[in-house]
Design an enzyme around this catalytic site. Structure first.
Site, PDB file in Angstrom:
ATOM      1  N   HIS A   1       0.856  -1.179   0.000  1.00 49.43           N
ATOM      2  CA  HIS A   1       0.000   0.000   0.000  1.00 49.43           C
ATOM      3  C   HIS A   1       0.898   1.237   0.000  1.00 49.43           C
ATOM      4  O   HIS A   1       2.025   1.199   0.494  1.00 49.43           O
ATOM      5  CB  HIS A   1      -0.871  -0.041   1.269  1.00 49.43           C
ATOM      6  CG  HIS A   1      -1.947   0.986   1.332  1.00 49.43           C
ATOM      7  ND1 HIS A   1      -1.698   2.306   1.680  1.00 49.43           N
ATOM      8  CD2 HIS A   1      -3.289   0.901   1.138  1.00 49.43           C
ATOM      9  CE1 HIS A   1      -2.843   2.973   1.682  1.00 49.43           C
ATOM     10  NE2 HIS A   1      -3.826   2.153   1.353  1.00 49.43           N
TER      11      HIS A   1
ATOM     12  N   ASP B   1       2.825  -4.496   7.921  1.00 45.57           N
ATOM     13  CA  ASP B   1       1.565  -3.775   7.782  1.00 45.57           C
ATOM     14  C   ASP B   1       0.437  -4.793   7.868  1.00 45.57           C
ATOM     15  O   ASP B   1       0.195  -5.554   6.938  1.00 45.57           O
ATOM     16  CB  ASP B   1       1.551  -3.043   6.435  1.00 45.57           C
ATOM     17  CG  ASP B   1       0.222  -2.380   6.122  1.00 45.57           C
ATOM     18  OD1 ASP B   1      -0.702  -2.424   6.978  1.00 45.57           O
ATOM     19  OD2 ASP B   1       0.080  -1.816   5.017  1.00 45.57           O
TER      20      ASP B   1
ATOM     21  N   GLN C   1      -4.782  -5.214   6.605  1.00 46.84           N
ATOM     22  CA  GLN C   1      -5.713  -6.094   5.899  1.00 46.84           C
ATOM     23  C   GLN C   1      -5.761  -7.500   6.483  1.00 46.84           C
ATOM     24  O   GLN C   1      -6.543  -8.333   6.009  1.00 46.84           O
ATOM     25  CB  GLN C   1      -5.315  -6.175   4.416  1.00 46.84           C
ATOM     26  CG  GLN C   1      -5.446  -4.879   3.659  1.00 46.84           C
ATOM     27  CD  GLN C   1      -6.875  -4.398   3.553  1.00 46.84           C
ATOM     28  OE1 GLN C   1      -7.815  -5.189   3.547  1.00 46.84           O
ATOM     29  NE2 GLN C   1      -7.064  -3.083   3.479  1.00 46.84           N
TER      30      GLN C   1
ATOM     31  N   LYS D   1     -10.561  -1.112  10.154  1.00 48.61           N
ATOM     32  CA  LYS D   1     -10.500  -2.300   9.297  1.00 48.61           C
ATOM     33  C   LYS D   1     -10.893  -3.572  10.043  1.00 48.61           C
ATOM     34  O   LYS D   1     -10.988  -4.640   9.445  1.00 48.61           O
ATOM     35  CB  LYS D   1      -9.083  -2.481   8.741  1.00 48.61           C
ATOM     36  CG  LYS D   1      -8.565  -1.330   7.870  1.00 48.61           C
ATOM     37  CD  LYS D   1      -9.246  -1.273   6.518  1.00 48.61           C
ATOM     38  CE  LYS D   1      -8.744  -0.112   5.683  1.00 48.61           C
ATOM     39  NZ  LYS D   1      -7.524  -0.367   4.954  1.00 48.61           N
TER      40      LYS D   1
ATOM     41  N   CYS E   1      -4.835   2.667  -3.741  1.00 53.62           N
ATOM     42  CA  CYS E   1      -3.599   3.128  -3.085  1.00 53.62           C
ATOM     43  C   CYS E   1      -2.511   2.067  -3.170  1.00 53.62           C
ATOM     44  O   CYS E   1      -1.723   1.874  -2.227  1.00 53.62           O
ATOM     45  CB  CYS E   1      -3.853   3.519  -1.638  1.00 53.62           C
ATOM     46  SG  CYS E   1      -4.958   4.924  -1.447  1.00 53.62           S
TER      47      CYS E   1
END
Length: 477
Positions: free
Chosen positions: A190, A267, A270, A293, A431
């Site tokens: 991202h 990260d 997700q 999220k 993104c």
């Protein structure tokens, strides 16, 4: 935690927290050689044994998964917004990679907090401040448990994954990354896990190196490892790709990086709503995610940091709450996590995130992972049969995302047409422009699944796409 009207406040716990936070200056807090750090003899309003008043697991008991397994129809009823109608049609929310909807328990918890507990935290002696502090720090403990961290001192509240990554780049990175050092990323990232490292590299004279992905969307591990060398200072990569759904082999990649002496930031924005996460098992040095999220509010996120690294990392913002003592000549900073939480935090949002974690614990992350895997397999098979549709990203291990392009249509036009059917998807570059350009694309349509989606949702999506292909959608080809 639930509102006091439903559960009595632990008065002993509140008294202990208030006493610790309001004790008179006594011993000195050890300081590091940060710019503007005070001498070690400066007074502190916090004891040196700061971790002695962590909220511990026995104070915030875990919630066993509900008996009877996973029932998506029952889960749907927990989300009020899914009763909405869009253009006269039942709302089908397939934009979960962008943000997730909120269960009634989260909405009620935030409302209850404002009605019964709201105050600023840590610094007042009155009852509401103690209640608010209790709820806020209990949320930190829930996050610790959710991530499998060893201590609440490893859990820093931030605004979201983007801020968490920027904190590491702007503070740890500025201290430890030097000229000609290397930062390794992957083609799956991202923009929030690219741009902060570009800014740091430009400032420090470091180099970015990028590990390739194959035609399925998997990281090419052999090439990834070839990029690692003694100059590699940090490796930063996603746990789950927001554009393709690829689940990266985080444990294996982290071990590779550590063998070369590099630190690892993952990260997890997700990942946390789809797969169980244990940062200690992974071996992550840093792990970031956003509350919105994972069925929690916007405006709250988490940076997990290995305690050793957090202790070496200077503050990145200055203000109230993160200091032990301030004079015009010097400042003494608190230990982690307080030193990274300057100013008034998103208190109610943190409490809401704690409620979202409660909700997921009741269902069980293993149950969610199993159900979503089956639904993703069903969606993949159904979409593969749509004429002219090409799935983008077919990695061996995937979560949530069914990104595609449709012959003869712009992605944005497909998104608009689906909205007329009450189906919410994302259409664009997500993104993640480098990822899509790896496949020769500037945009895709991205349906993304969550625990409240069903086969009926997938069937409605496929039926709408087939009508488009039959020329019934009124779109130019």
């Amino acid at each position: 935690m639930i509102p006091p009207s439903e559960s009595p406040v632990d008065e002993a716990l509140l008294t202990r927290i208030a006493n610790e936070l309001f004790r008179e200056p006594q011993e000195s807090l050890p300081t590091e050689s940060f710019p503007s750090a005070a001498p070690a003899t400066a007074p502190s309003y916090y004891p040196a044994h700061f971790d002695a008043f962590e909220i511990r697991p026995e104070v915030v008991p875990s919630l066993p998964p509900a008996a009877g397994g996973f029932d998506a129809v029952s889960v749907r009823r927990d989300f009020p917004i899914l009763e909405e109608r869009v253009h006269g049609k039942r709302l089908i929310w397939l934009d979960n990679a962008a943000t997730t909807q909120k269960p009634r328990s989260v909405i009620d918890r935030i409302s209850g907090f404002y009605e019964h507990e709201y105050s600023n935290v840590h610094r007042a002696a009155h009852t509401l401040a103690a209640r608010s502090t209790d709820a806020y720090e209990a949320a930190r403990e829930k996050v610790r448990r959710f991530l499998g961290a060893s201590s609440t001192r490893d859990i820093v509240f931030v605004r979201g994954a983007t801020e968490a990554i920027n904190l590491v780049a702007g503070s740890w990175g500025r201290r430890f990354v030097e000229k000609d050092d290397e930062i390794v990323l992957t083609w799956l990232e991202h923009h929030s896990n690219i741009v902060p490292w570009q800014l740091l590299a430009a400032e420090k004279g470091a180099k970015l190196r990028v590990a390739p992905i194959d035609d399925r969307g998997d990281v090419v591990l052999e090439e990834f490892e070839k990029l690692l060398n003694p100059r590699t200072r940090l490796v930063a990569f996603t746990h789950v790709s927001n554009a393709l759904g690829t689940i990266t082999p985080v444990k294996e990649m982290t071990a590779m990086a550590h063998r070369h002496g590099a630190r690892v930031l993952i990260d997890g924005a997700q990942a946390v709503s789809h797969v169980p996460v244990n940062v200690q098992d992974i071996g992550a040095d840093f792990y970031a995610f956003s509350g919105h999220k994972v069925f929690g509010p916007t405006g709250i996120g988490v940076l997990y940091g290995n305690a050793e690294l957090l202790d070496q990392t200077p503050p990145w913002q200055g203000g109230g709450n993160m200091i032990a003592d301030v004079t015009f000549e010097r400042t003494v900073y608190l230990p982690a996590p307080a030193r990274f939480e300057a100013g008034t935090g998103s208190i109610a949002d943190a409490v809401g995130l704690g409620a979202a974690i409660d909700y997921l614990e009741r269902i069980g992350m293993q149950n969610i992972e199993r159900y979503e895997h089956e639904l993703l397999s069903y969606g993949t098979a159904m979409l593969s049969d749509v004429p002219g549709l090409r799935l983008i990203g077919t990695a061996r291990e995937k979560a949530s995302v069914l990104s595609f392009v449709l012959d003869g249509y712009r992605s944005e036009d497909v998104g608009t047409a689906l909205d007329q059917e009450g189906i919410a998807v994302r259409a664009g570059h997500h993104c993640a422009q480098p990822t899509l350009r790896r496949f020769g694309l500037e945009s895709s349509v991205r349906p993304s699944l969550a625990l409240y989606n069903t086969r009926d949702d997938v069937d409605a999506l496929v039926a709408a796409l087939r009508r488009m292909q039959a020329g019934h959608a009124g779109l130019p080809r």
